[in-house]
Design a protein around this motif. Structure first.
Motif, PDB file in Angstrom:
ATOM      1  N   ASN A 272       0.866  -1.176   0.000  1.00 37.83           N
ATOM      2  CA  ASN A 272       0.000   0.000   0.000  1.00 37.83           C
ATOM      3  C   ASN A 272       0.903   1.226   0.000  1.00 37.83           C
ATOM      4  OD1 ASN A 272      -2.271   1.591   0.087  1.00 37.83           O
ATOM      5  ND2 ASN A 272      -2.403   1.530   2.319  1.00 37.83           N
ATOM      6  N   LEU A 273       0.620   2.175  -0.866  1.00 34.78           N
ATOM      7  CA  LEU A 273       1.389   3.423  -0.959  1.00 34.78           C
ATOM      8  C   LEU A 273       2.895   3.187  -0.983  1.00 34.78           C
ATOM      9  CD1 LEU A 273      -0.636   5.702   1.465  1.00 34.78           C
ATOM     10  CD2 LEU A 273      -0.617   5.746  -1.027  1.00 34.78           C
ATOM     11  N   GLY A 274       3.328   2.234  -1.787  1.00 29.46           N
ATOM     12  CA  GLY A 274       4.753   2.044  -2.000  1.00 29.46           C
ATOM     13  C   GLY A 274       5.474   1.233  -0.948  1.00 29.46           C
ATOM     14  N   GLN A 275       4.761   0.831   0.119  1.00 26.74           N
ATOM     15  CA  GLN A 275       5.432   0.043   1.144  1.00 26.74           C
ATOM     16  C   GLN A 275       4.705  -1.283   1.350  1.00 26.74           C
ATOM     17  OE1 GLN A 275       7.131   2.007   4.497  1.00 26.74           O
ATOM     18  NE2 GLN A 275       6.214   3.954   3.942  1.00 26.74           N
ATOM     19  N   ILE A 276       5.466  -2.282   1.816  1.00 29.57           N
ATOM     20  CA  ILE A 276       4.833  -3.561   2.124  1.00 29.57           C
ATOM     21  C   ILE A 276       4.200  -3.448   3.506  1.00 29.57           C
ATOM     22  CG2 ILE A 276       5.294  -5.991   2.623  1.00 29.57           C
ATOM     23  CD1 ILE A 276       7.372  -5.974   0.453  1.00 29.57           C
ATOM     24  N   VAL A 277       2.899  -3.771   3.594  1.00 32.67           N
ATOM     25  CA  VAL A 277       2.243  -3.647   4.896  1.00 32.67           C
ATOM     26  C   VAL A 277       2.094  -5.008   5.591  1.00 32.67           C
ATOM     27  CG1 VAL A 277       0.990  -1.538   4.332  1.00 32.67           C
ATOM     28  CG2 VAL A 277      -0.064  -3.753   3.887  1.00 32.67           C
ATOM     29  N   GLU A 278       2.147  -6.062   4.782  1.00 30.68           N
ATOM     30  CA  GLU A 278       2.040  -7.380   5.411  1.00 30.68           C
ATOM     31  C   GLU A 278       2.676  -8.406   4.488  1.00 30.68           C
ATOM     32  OE1 GLU A 278      -1.833  -8.375   6.780  1.00 30.68           O
ATOM     33  OE2 GLU A 278      -1.251 -10.352   7.504  1.00 30.68           O
ATOM     34  N   THR A 279       3.457  -9.298   5.071  1.00 30.99           N
ATOM     35  CA  THR A 279       4.032 -10.352   4.245  1.00 30.99           C
ATOM     36  C   THR A 279       4.138 -11.633   5.051  1.00 30.99           C
ATOM     37  OG1 THR A 279       5.979 -11.013   2.966  1.00 30.99           O
ATOM     38  CG2 THR A 279       6.381  -9.513   4.776  1.00 30.99           C
ATOM     39  N   GLY A 280       4.002 -12.743   4.350  1.00 29.99           N
ATOM     40  CA  GLY A 280       4.052 -14.036   5.019  1.00 29.99           C
ATOM     41  C   GLY A 280       3.678 -15.110   4.033  1.00 29.99           C
ATOM     42  N   SER A 281       3.487 -16.313   4.520  1.00 31.48           N
ATOM     43  CA  SER A 281       3.098 -17.395   3.621  1.00 31.48           C
ATOM     44  C   SER A 281       1.669 -17.139   3.158  1.00 31.48           C
ATOM     45  CB  SER A 281       3.179 -18.731   4.341  1.00 31.48           C
ATOM     46  OG  SER A 281       2.129 -18.803   5.272  1.00 31.48           O
ATOM     47  N   ARG A 282       1.273 -17.846   2.094  1.00 33.56           N
ATOM     48  CA  ARG A 282      -0.054 -17.658   1.553  1.00 33.56           C
ATOM     49  C   ARG A 282      -1.118 -17.874   2.634  1.00 33.56           C
ATOM     50  NH1 ARG A 282      -2.476 -21.975  -2.629  1.00 33.56           N
ATOM     51  NH2 ARG A 282      -1.850 -23.279  -0.905  1.00 33.56           N
TER      52      ARG A 282
ATOM     53  N   ALA B 270     -14.435  -0.430   6.400  1.00 30.01           N
ATOM     54  CA  ALA B 270     -14.151   0.984   6.172  1.00 30.01           C
ATOM     55  C   ALA B 270     -12.651   1.190   6.028  1.00 30.01           C
ATOM     56  CB  ALA B 270     -14.684   1.812   7.319  1.00 30.01           C
ATOM     57  N   ARG B 271     -12.305   2.220   5.307  1.00 29.69           N
ATOM     58  CA  ARG B 271     -10.901   2.546   5.105  1.00 29.69           C
ATOM     59  C   ARG B 271     -10.306   3.021   6.430  1.00 29.69           C
ATOM     60  NH1 ARG B 271      -8.991   3.414  -0.055  1.00 29.69           N
ATOM     61  NH2 ARG B 271     -11.071   3.803  -0.872  1.00 29.69           N
ATOM     62  N   ASP B 272      -9.098   2.615   6.669  1.00 29.24           N
ATOM     63  CA  ASP B 272      -8.430   2.982   7.908  1.00 29.24           C
ATOM     64  C   ASP B 272      -7.773   4.340   7.717  1.00 29.24           C
ATOM     65  OD1 ASP B 272      -7.314   2.705  10.462  1.00 29.24           O
ATOM     66  OD2 ASP B 272      -5.445   1.990   9.568  1.00 29.24           O
ATOM     67  N   GLY B 273      -8.472   5.390   8.081  1.00 26.30           N
ATOM     68  CA  GLY B 273      -7.911   6.742   7.938  1.00 26.30           C
ATOM     69  C   GLY B 273      -8.055   7.242   6.518  1.00 26.30           C
ATOM     70  N   GLU B 274      -7.313   8.284   6.203  1.00 26.16           N
ATOM     71  CA  GLU B 274      -7.404   8.957   4.909  1.00 26.16           C
ATOM     72  C   GLU B 274      -6.828   8.094   3.799  1.00 26.16           C
ATOM     73  OE1 GLU B 274      -8.073  12.421   3.381  1.00 26.16           O
ATOM     74  OE2 GLU B 274      -9.670  11.585   4.628  1.00 26.16           O
ATOM     75  N   VAL B 275      -7.315   8.326   2.557  1.00 31.09           N
ATOM     76  CA  VAL B 275      -6.671   7.711   1.405  1.00 31.09           C
ATOM     77  C   VAL B 275      -5.369   8.484   1.200  1.00 31.09           C
ATOM     78  CG1 VAL B 275      -6.997   6.975  -0.951  1.00 31.09           C
ATOM     79  CG2 VAL B 275      -8.968   7.610   0.425  1.00 31.09           C
ATOM     80  N   GLY B 276      -4.257   7.834   1.406  1.00 32.73           N
ATOM     81  CA  GLY B 276      -2.992   8.556   1.268  1.00 32.73           C
ATOM     82  C   GLY B 276      -2.661   8.799  -0.185  1.00 32.73           C
ATOM     83  N   SER B 277      -1.673   9.630  -0.422  1.00 35.22           N
ATOM     84  CA  SER B 277      -1.204   9.837  -1.780  1.00 35.22           C
ATOM     85  C   SER B 277       0.298   9.605  -1.801  1.00 35.22           C
ATOM     86  CB  SER B 277      -1.518  11.264  -2.219  1.00 35.22           C
ATOM     87  OG  SER B 277      -0.707  11.597  -3.324  1.00 35.22           O
TER      88      SER B 277
END
Lengths: 298, 599
Positions: B515-525, B558-565
């Protein structure tokens, strides 16, 4: 594979022979080819096929009142103000017009395409400078430029060709620039970059073939504008110098007499239109014939 | 009433608002007129949602255009059949003038691409009032007020301000809402929606589908929906018509179709749909030294502006991304459009300017000249989304497959020819097809050609950027099978970039959510898709349409906070997300609020 059934059974490679055959079977291009071949033949064989010496001011070429003669069995297309045979002059003029058309246009196409491709593919400051220069040339009145250039250099066939090329390359450069820009962004070009292919290789194998369409269409359109520009220059007196006939200067010499001897303007005008039309038709069909997607369509 | 009512023959006699009978649409081709829709008959019952479902070339869009009288002139025309409204108005062969009165007033249509359907040089308000006034729906004085009501109707935030904005100032989802507002401006009986959410992100898609359903309830509009996505069908339809090659394969209520499809084609089609959470287990690859090792990868693009053309802001497309891929392993990068997932693929191929460290098969790519990069490139190849666009239309496919070998000086002459033939067989094509041009192949075959080209140099890593998104589901499954087979045999490492959760479930060993250029979660499928921890991942997963009409999808989170840019002024850098390991190998970014308070 299910899709392969729909694919035509015989793969065809575009070869010179196949393209030529395609050109001959279509009425439009067959007509154009016949006209062009005839004109080229006339230009090459001019010294042997002219019925009269084109520069000979014949005594019997004028009426008793000193007026030019209309077309007749003796002078097929009539005679001009000085009693010279118009048909012979037109044939010799074919030489001049074709040389100018092909030479000037050839230079213009190479220059325009070269500038357009370089600027479009490389972009950056190189592209910026090239295109601003092109814009500058475009803003300059073409005819004025041609007249100035022609006045500085002594008009000769070669100089006239170069002058016309200097004026005509600009549109080509613009068109090719825009197309190359959008091509350079396409995915199959990215594929080539990712592969590590050299810029020259990408240009030669993947950019140029796609530009062929525009180069051919604009190139053939250019031939007609070139012939017309030569006619204009000759008409203004800075083109090919008399007594060498060109279609343009034949019209120029005889325009004052247009009302009384319309054939003097009509026939060279017709020749210019025929040549321009033929090259446009040829370009049109050639474009289709070279496109693998349009194979076999009319 | 028309004869059509009698034919339905049911006790409650549902009222059809539109009856299509024996509709045949023919398209002119060099070989003569070809039917693209043949003998299609159906009734659209008041208040229902009827889905026309089918793969590309099934004639579903042509049917919609025929109803609207918008068939591309002069190539396509209605060859026979009738299209009747409830009051008996015959639409087939109606004059353009008369059709204009029908459009918007009685039938309106929304299209796939909301950007191209809106006029970019007029404000939203102008475009809305124009429709209202054109059809005499209200007076000039009332128009602005009506326009505002319409925008509120489609639940656009800040409706008053939107009226003065231009299409490019709105997001894709908002544009589609505006299109829906325009379509409903004159309160038509029928709304035709042609792939209305195909170009949108999955969370936006869920919102738009919700909106269409709500509006349908409120206005009693009948919806004819055209889609290729069986998930959308399951979620929206009351009844479904499955089309194939312009012919009606099966017509059934949606529950019946999904539970017990009667025709073989419908069965195949449904079987091919990838289902989230139903993917087969993948063999555990043996742990080998990583073939891809990316650390601190950052891609920023400058935005220039002003008189001096100075850099004024930067697009932080990718910020500080780390990941590794082992041979034989697939890492899936998933996220919505603009999250930077494709940029990572491009950076790996050297197609985007990047900083950080990329090692491919142990070789560091940082700081290499184009010449020094060439041997590294041999180990990493890419497959793009649109096989049509990534093949040169003017070169035979055989030559294109052989090009990497020529560029890298690996083969020439008859050896090159042999290698090309071998590659063609490898991807399930025949050597006879070598001399053909790309346009002579179907989409799936073209993707096979692209795969053959990517394999030519025997790379260790393949970046697959949305490589099946443009393909029909049945073809999609075949291409994924081919990729899996190649991976097992050659030990290829894949970086699989996709927005489609169900496809990722099929192919991935490990998943990284961006999300927005960064990995927010990673792991096995299993970790990421079955037990998502980050709010963004949960939101994404909650929006995926499930191809099962009995499944009631809960409202999108719901979206967590603002839609970032990702665009930020110079010097202002995004907060670097801190990752916590919640389970072995399962890393989750601390949620935005936590990260902000920490910073």
């Amino acid at each position: 594979m299910s899709g392969s059934a729909a694919v035509s059974a015989t793969p065809v490679r575009p070869g010179a022979g196949r393209v030529l055959r395609q050109l001959m079977v279509r009425p439009r291009s067959a007509f154009a080819l016949v006209v062009i071949v005839t004109m080229v033949a006339a230009a090459v064989l001019a010294p042997w096929i002219v019925p009269y010496d084109p520069n000979d001011q014949m005594f019997d070429g004028l009426s008793l009142e000193g007026a030019p003669l209309p077309p007749s069995a003796q002078f097929w297309l009539g005679t001009d103000l000085l009693g010279r045979d118009l048909f012979s002059r037109l044939i010799l003029g074919t030489q001049t017009s074709l040389i100018i058309g092909l030479l000037a246009n050839g230079i213009a196409v190479m220059l325009g395409a070269g500038v357009g491709i370089t600027a479009g593919f490389l972009g950056g400051w190189v592209g910026g400078i090239l295109m601003r220069f092109t814009d500058l040339m475009m803003a300059f009145p073409a005819l004025l430029l041609a007249i100035v250039l022609a006045a500085i250099f002594k008009p000769s066939l070669l100089i006239v060709a170069v002058v016309i090329a200097m004026v005509n390359w600009v549109q080509m450069a613009r068109v090719i620039y825009t197309e190359t820009r959008s091509l350079a962004e396409r995915e199959f070009i990215s594929v080539q970059r990712a592969m590590g292919a050299s810029t020259f290789r990408i240009l030669r194998l993947h950019v140029l073939p796609h530009l062929l369409y525009s180069i051919i269409v604009f190139g053939t359109l250019g031939i007609s504008t070139t012939v017309l520009l030569e006619a204009t220059l000759s008409y203004l007196g800075v083109g090919v110098q008399p007594p060498t006939p060109s279609w343009g200067n034949i019209i120029y010499e005889n325009q004052t007499y247009f009302a009384n001897a319309p054939w003097l303007v009509f026939f060279p005008g017709l020749a210019i239109v025929l040549l321009a039309l033929s090259f446009n038709l040829l370009g049109d069909v050639l474009r289709d014939a070279l496109d693998p997607k349009l194979k076999g369509r009319h | 009433m028309t004869a059509a009512t009698a034919e339905t023959g049911r006790g409650d006699a549902p009222r059809p608002v539109l009856s299509v009978r024996d509709l045949t649409v023919a398209v002119a081709t060099p070989g003569g007129a070809q039917p693209v829709v043949e003998d299609l008959s159906f009734d659209l019952i008041a208040g229902e949602t009827l889905c026309l479902a089918g793969e590309s070339g099934s004639g579903k869009s042509m049917t919609a255009l025929a109803i609207m009288g918008l068939l591309p002139q002069p190539t396509a025309r209605i060859a026979q059949g009738s299209i009747r409204l409830a009051d008996g108005t015959e639409l087939a062969g109606l004059s353009d003038r008369a059709l204009r009165k029908i459009r918007a007033n009685r039938i309106s249509m929304i299209f796939q691409e909301p950007m191209t359907s809106l006029n970019p040089v007029l404000t939203i308000g102008t475009q809305l009032t124009e429709v209202l006034l054109e059809h005499g729906a209200c007076s000039r004085a009332e128009a602005p007020g009506r326009a505002l009501d319409l925008l509120r109707d489609v639940r656009i935030t800040d409706a008053a301000r939107r009226l003065k904005q231009y299409p490019h100032e709105l997001s894709g989802g908002m544009r589609q809402r505006v299109m829906i507002a325009i379509a409903l401006a004159c309160d038509p009986e029928i709304l035709i929606a042609d792939e209305p959410t195909t170009a949108l992100d999955v969370t936006v898609q869920a919102e738009i589908l919700d909106l269409i359903r709500t509006l349908q309830r409120e206005h009693g509009t009948t919806v004819l929906m055209i889609t290729h996505d069986m998930g959308v069908v399951a979620e929206m339809a009351d009844r479904v018509i499955v089309l194939r090659h312009g012919r009606q394969e099966e017509t059934a209520p949606v529950h019946q179709l999904f539970a017990a499809p009667r025709t073989a084609y419908a069965r195949e089609l449904l079987a091919a749909v990838p289902r989230l959470g139903h993917a087969p287990a993948r063999p555990v690859p043996e742990r080998l030294p990583d073939v891809v090792d990316v650390e601190g990868l950052t891609v920023r693009y400058p935005i220039r502006g002003g008189i001096a053309n100075r850099v004024q802001a930067q697009v932080h497309a990718v910020e500080n991304v780390d990941f590794r891929i082992a041979p034989g392993e697939t890492l899936a990068l998933v996220g919505e459009s603009g999250c930077g997932k494709s940029t990572i693929g491009k950076a790996l191929l050297g197609l985007a300017p990047w900083t950080g460290s990329i090692r491919i098969a142990g070789q560091q790519m940082q700081g290499l000249s184009p010449k020094g990069l060439k041997p590294v490139r041999r180990n990493i190849q890419m497959i793009f989304q649109d096989p049509g666009a990534s093949l040169d239309a003017r070169m035979t496919v055989g030559r294109q497959v052989g090009e990497p070998l020529v560029v890298h000086g690996q083969a020439r002459g008859s050896e090159l020819q042999d290698r090309i033939e071998w590659l063609f067989r490898r991807v399930g094509l025949t050597p006879e097809q070598i001399d053909r041009y790309p346009h002579e192949f179907s989409g799936g075959q073209r993707q096979r050609i692209c795969i053959a080209r990517a394999l030519a140099l025997r790379p260790r890593v393949i970046v697959a950027d949305e490589c099946v998104s443009a393909l029909d589901v049945s073809i999609q499954a075949q291409v994924l099978d081919l990729l899996r087979e190649l991976q097992q045999e050659e030990g290829l490492a894949y970086l699989f970039i996709s927005h489609d959760m169900a496809v990722i479930d099929q192919v991935a060993d490990r998943v990284a959510v961006m999300n927005l250029g960064q990995i927010v979660e990673t792991g096995s499928r299993e970790q990421v898709l079955r037990t998502p921890m980050h709010p963004y991942t949960r939101r994404l997963l909650s929006a995926v349409p499930i191809p099962d009409p009995n499944h009631v999808r809960p409202a999108v989170l719901a979206r967590d906070g603002e839609v970032g840019s990702p665009v930020r002024p110079l010097g202002q850098h995004p907060v670097r997300l801190e990752m916590d390991e919640v389970a072995p190998g399962h890393w989750v970014a601390r949620s935005d609020a936590a990260a902000r308070s920490a910073a």
